[in-house]
Design a protein around this motif. Structure first.
Motif, short mmCIF file in Angstrom:
data_model
loop_
_atom_site.label_atom_id
_atom_site.label_comp_id
_atom_site.label_asym_id
_atom_site.label_seq_id
_atom_site.Cartn_x
_atom_site.Cartn_y
_atom_site.Cartn_z
N SER A 46 22.21 -71.02 108.06
CA SER A 46 21.20 -71.92 108.64
C SER A 46 20.95 -71.63 110.11
N ALA A 47 21.65 -70.67 110.67
CA ALA A 47 21.50 -70.33 112.09
C ALA A 47 20.55 -69.15 112.25
N GLY A 48 19.56 -69.32 113.11
CA GLY A 48 18.64 -68.24 113.42
C GLY A 48 19.03 -67.48 114.67
N ALA A 118 26.54 -70.31 117.04
CA ALA A 118 25.36 -70.11 116.19
C ALA A 118 24.59 -71.42 116.11
N CYS A 119 23.29 -71.33 116.34
CA CYS A 119 22.39 -72.49 116.33
C CYS A 119 21.12 -72.12 115.56
N PRO A 120 20.28 -73.12 115.27
CA PRO A 120 19.04 -72.82 114.55
C PRO A 120 18.14 -71.80 115.27
N HIS A 121 18.12 -71.83 116.61
CA HIS A 121 17.23 -70.97 117.39
C HIS A 121 17.97 -70.29 118.53
N GLU A 124 18.73 -72.25 121.96
CA GLU A 124 19.84 -73.20 121.81
C GLU A 124 21.18 -72.47 121.78
N ALA A 125 21.21 -71.33 121.10
CA ALA A 125 22.45 -70.55 121.01
C ALA A 125 22.87 -70.04 122.38
N PHE A 126 21.90 -69.51 123.14
CA PHE A 126 22.22 -69.04 124.50
C PHE A 126 22.74 -70.18 125.37
#
Length: 158
Positions: A46-48, A118-121, A124-126
């Motif tokens: 689910s993480a992009g 790991a995040c959806p986008h 957000e991950a950075f």
């Protein structure tokens, strides 16, 4: 210290491992760290976006040559690392998080810390990864003792 591997007892997001929460791996280790282990721990369908930070022992600090360093930690280190990770999970849409820090004697070029989120986008991950490493370095009780090529020594963060 031996590794502390953790999972939480809920499944909030699609793609999470059964019975696991977003905090997939937290550890303080005396043994060499593995990028592959940390990256695999945050794998989530689910993480992009996945952001990974690697801290290494550099050969200089403040204009002086570094020969090596040693990391030591307070007995509360694992609890503080968990607190930092839980705060990042609470503040960002984290699907998976891992953080591993080395203690003991390290040589120039050794991996000292590896964190990943790991995040959806990607944005957000950075942001979550940056917060994780910044808060870990600021709040988790780990201290660095550097040995310089001229024979002098220095404690950092103590």
């Amino acid at each position: 210290m031996e590794a502390m591997v953790t999972t939480q007892d809920r499944m909030d997001h699609p793609g999470e491992r059964p019975g696991g929460g977003p905090i997939r791996l937290l550890a303080i280790r005396e043994t060499p760290l593995s990028l592959d282990e940390v990256f695999a721990a945050v794998g989530d369908r689910s993480a992009g976006g996945t952001a990974l930070f690697v801290g290494t022992v550099r050969d200089h600090d403040g204009g002086a040559g570094v020969e090596g360093l040693g990391y030591s930690s307070h007995p509360t280190v694992e609890a503080e690392l968990r607190r930092v990770a839980e705060k990042v999970v609470a503040d960002f849409p984290v699907r998976a998080l891992a953080a591993v820090h080395r203690v003991g004697d390290l040589a120039v070029g050794d991996l000292a810390v590896v964190v990943a989120v790991a995040c959806p986008h990607r944005a957000e991950a950075f942001a979550a990864c940056r917060r994780l490493i910044d808060d870990l370095k600021h709040d988790v009780p780990i201290w660095k003792h550097q040995t310089f090529s001229d024979g002098t020594e220095e404690w950092v963060g103590a």
